[in-house]
Write a protein that holds these residues in place. Structure first.
Motif, short mmCIF file in Angstrom:
data_model
loop_
_atom_site.label_atom_id
_atom_site.label_comp_id
_atom_site.label_asym_id
_atom_site.label_seq_id
_atom_site.Cartn_x
_atom_site.Cartn_y
_atom_site.Cartn_z
N GLY A 25 -0.08 1.91 -12.59
CA GLY A 25 -0.99 0.91 -13.12
C GLY A 25 -2.17 0.60 -12.23
N ALA A 26 -2.16 1.10 -11.01
CA ALA A 26 -3.26 0.85 -10.08
C ALA A 26 -4.41 1.82 -10.35
CB ALA A 26 -2.80 0.99 -8.64
N SER A 27 -5.58 1.52 -9.80
CA SER A 27 -6.75 2.38 -9.91
C SER A 27 -7.24 2.78 -8.53
CB SER A 27 -7.88 1.66 -10.66
OG SER A 27 -7.47 1.31 -11.96
N VAL A 28 -7.69 4.01 -8.39
CA VAL A 28 -8.22 4.49 -7.11
C VAL A 28 -9.64 3.98 -6.94
CG1 VAL A 28 -8.86 6.52 -5.76
CG2 VAL A 28 -6.77 6.55 -7.13
N VAL A 29 -9.89 3.31 -5.83
CA VAL A 29 -11.24 2.81 -5.55
C VAL A 29 -11.91 3.61 -4.44
CG1 VAL A 29 -10.72 0.48 -6.33
CG2 VAL A 29 -10.34 1.06 -3.94
N ARG A 30 -11.13 4.39 -3.71
CA ARG A 30 -11.71 5.21 -2.64
C ARG A 30 -10.76 6.34 -2.31
NH1 ARG A 30 -10.87 4.94 2.94
NH2 ARG A 30 -12.53 5.83 4.23
N CYS A 31 -11.34 7.54 -2.12
CA CYS A 31 -10.55 8.70 -1.70
C CYS A 31 -11.42 9.52 -0.76
CB CYS A 31 -10.12 9.53 -2.90
SG CYS A 31 -9.13 11.00 -2.46
N GLN A 32 -11.00 9.63 0.50
CA GLN A 32 -11.81 10.32 1.51
C GLN A 32 -10.95 11.28 2.30
OE1 GLN A 32 -14.45 7.88 3.89
NE2 GLN A 32 -13.99 9.08 5.72
N LEU B 1 -6.27 1.88 -3.28
CA LEU B 1 -6.00 1.60 -4.68
C LEU B 1 -5.98 0.09 -4.90
CD1 LEU B 1 -3.59 3.82 -3.54
CD2 LEU B 1 -3.62 4.32 -5.99
N ARG B 2 -6.14 -0.32 -6.16
CA ARG B 2 -6.10 -1.74 -6.47
C ARG B 2 -5.47 -1.94 -7.85
NH1 ARG B 2 -8.49 -6.15 -4.14
NH2 ARG B 2 -8.63 -8.02 -5.43
N SER B 3 -4.65 -2.98 -7.94
CA SER B 3 -4.05 -3.39 -9.20
C SER B 3 -4.04 -4.91 -9.24
CB SER B 3 -2.61 -2.85 -9.34
OG SER B 3 -2.02 -3.29 -10.55
N GLY B 4 -4.95 -5.49 -10.01
CA GLY B 4 -5.08 -6.95 -10.01
C GLY B 4 -5.47 -7.44 -8.64
N ARG B 5 -4.63 -8.31 -8.08
CA ARG B 5 -4.90 -8.85 -6.74
C ARG B 5 -4.17 -8.08 -5.63
NH1 ARG B 5 -4.98 -15.48 -7.17
NH2 ARG B 5 -6.72 -15.63 -8.65
N THR B 6 -3.57 -6.97 -6.00
CA THR B 6 -2.82 -6.17 -5.02
C THR B 6 -3.64 -4.97 -4.59
OG1 THR B 6 -0.74 -6.82 -6.08
CG2 THR B 6 -0.67 -4.96 -4.55
N GLU B 7 -3.76 -4.78 -3.27
CA GLU B 7 -4.48 -3.65 -2.72
C GLU B 7 -3.52 -2.73 -1.96
OE1 GLU B 7 -7.54 -5.19 -0.24
OE2 GLU B 7 -8.77 -5.95 -1.91
N TYR B 8 -3.71 -1.43 -2.11
CA TYR B 8 -2.87 -0.44 -1.46
C TYR B 8 -3.74 0.47 -0.59
CZ TYR B 8 0.15 -1.68 -5.46
OH TYR B 8 0.88 -2.36 -6.41
N VAL C 281 3.30 11.53 2.05
CA VAL C 281 2.72 10.21 2.28
C VAL C 281 3.00 9.82 3.73
CG1 VAL C 281 2.76 7.77 1.64
CG2 VAL C 281 3.01 9.53 -0.13
N LEU C 282 1.96 9.71 4.52
CA LEU C 282 2.11 9.43 5.94
C LEU C 282 2.11 7.93 6.22
CD1 LEU C 282 -0.46 12.07 7.26
CD2 LEU C 282 2.03 12.31 7.12
N ASP C 283 1.38 7.17 5.42
CA ASP C 283 1.30 5.73 5.64
C ASP C 283 1.07 5.04 4.31
OD1 ASP C 283 1.27 3.41 7.25
OD2 ASP C 283 -0.92 3.38 7.22
N TRP C 284 1.70 3.87 4.15
CA TRP C 284 1.58 3.13 2.88
C TRP C 284 1.58 1.64 3.21
CZ3 TRP C 284 0.54 4.34 -2.07
CH2 TRP C 284 0.79 3.38 -3.05
N ASP C 285 0.46 0.97 2.90
CA ASP C 285 0.34 -0.46 3.16
C ASP C 285 -0.01 -1.19 1.86
OD1 ASP C 285 0.78 -0.32 5.94
OD2 ASP C 285 -1.30 0.31 6.25
N VAL C 286 0.59 -2.38 1.69
CA VAL C 286 0.35 -3.19 0.51
C VAL C 286 -0.15 -4.55 0.96
CG1 VAL C 286 1.32 -4.20 -1.58
CG2 VAL C 286 2.20 -2.02 -0.73
N ASP C 287 -1.24 -5.03 0.34
CA ASP C 287 -1.82 -6.33 0.69
C ASP C 287 -2.02 -7.13 -0.59
OD1 ASP C 287 -3.00 -8.40 2.12
OD2 ASP C 287 -5.00 -7.54 1.95
N TYR C 288 -1.46 -8.34 -0.61
CA TYR C 288 -1.58 -9.21 -1.76
C TYR C 288 -2.66 -10.23 -1.50
CZ TYR C 288 2.99 -7.19 -2.79
OH TYR C 288 4.00 -6.32 -3.03
N ASP C 289 -3.70 -10.24 -2.34
CA ASP C 289 -4.82 -11.16 -2.19
C ASP C 289 -4.47 -12.50 -2.83
OD1 ASP C 289 -7.20 -12.39 -1.89
OD2 ASP C 289 -8.35 -11.07 -3.25
N ASP C 290 -4.27 -13.50 -1.97
CA ASP C 290 -3.93 -14.84 -2.47
C ASP C 290 -5.17 -15.60 -2.85
OD1 ASP C 290 -1.28 -14.30 -1.99
OD2 ASP C 290 -1.37 -15.06 0.08
#
Length: 251
Positions: A203-210, A224-231, A242-251
């Motif tokens: 359900g997320a969308s890619v906003v940057r791929c480098q 990636l981003r899904s609503g207020r969640t950033e990956y 997958v070497l690294d995976w971080d999730v950030d919830y925008d409050d």
């Protein structure tokens, strides 16, 4: 006895391979901006085990001190003591340190050759150079070559002695695989990397791929981003791991 309240407005060298013996005496010194700072003075130097007293051009001893955990010492006195030549460019305000004895600079490949190495690696022929400089990094001389070609931006570091590509970053506005980095080179495509990341965040969308290259490993850096969640995801460009995976919830 020396006046330890004198202004510390000389040119100083930090981080050189000289042993520092700190007596721990704290005094005040006026900075070039007119404020008073607290420094540790009475520091002695030794080079390869031998005590060394730095002198200025008139033969007067120059004080060494620490401020905020950094030790400051006169660049010319120390460099010349270990066989390096110091040349000051007053117009551009640059202190140039040159190893004249080794002749290493004579073996540099040159800026034009560094540009050609970067263009060849990126597989581009029509490029606009935005930055081309020689710098010292991690104990060696490197050329930093930044350029654009089409919709892509390239940042390269080239070894000044060997012409080897040390690092490169490629950023394309459309996120398509860059030319010269197809599956024939052993790398997965950008689309494949994005699909791997999206599988972990439905359900997320890619906003940057480098595509990034550092220390011998090609990596896709994906946001990636899904609503207020950033990956933030790093994927090995050769294996798809997958070497690294971080999730950030925008409050």
């Amino acid at each position: 006895m020396k006046n330890k309240n004198s202004e510390k407005r000389r040119g100083f060298f930090t981080g050189f391979a000289a042993a520092l013996l700190i007596a721990g005496l704290t005094v005040s010194a006026a900075s070039a901006y007119g404020r008073t700072i607290s420094v540790n003075d009475n520091i002695r130097l030794s080079i390869n085990g031998a005590e060394f007293i730095p002198l200025d051009v008139s033969g007067t001893a120059v004080e060494v001190f620490t401020y905020n955990g950094t030790t400051y010492a006169p660049i010319r006195a120390i460099c010349e003591a270990v066989g390096l030549d110091v040349q000051y460019d007053s117009q551009n305000r640059i202190a140039r340190i040159v190893d004249t004895k080794s002749g290493q600079m004579d073996n540099y490949i040159g800026e034009d050759a560094a540009r050609k190495a970067a263009f060849s690696h990126a597989d581009v022929t029509n490029a606009t150079v935005t930055k081309s400089t020689l710098k010292w990094d991690d104990g060696r001389a490197v050329y930093e070559i930044d350029f654009t070609s089409g919709s892509a931006e390239y940042d390269y570091e080239i070894d000044a002695l060997t012409g080897k590509v040390l690092e490169f970053d490629i950023d394309r506005a459309d996120n398509r695989p860059t030319q010269g980095q197809s599956s024939t080179d052993g790398l997965i495509s950008a689309d494949k990397a994005k699909s791997i990341a999206l599988a972990k965040a439905p359900g997320a969308s890619v906003v940057r791929c480098q595509l990034d290259y550092d220390d011998g490993r090609a990596v896709y850096e994906i946001e990636l981003r899904s609503g207020r969640t950033e990956y933030d995801c790093d994927i090995d460009a050769k294996t798809g791991t997958v070497l690294d995976w971080d999730v950030d919830y925008d409050d």
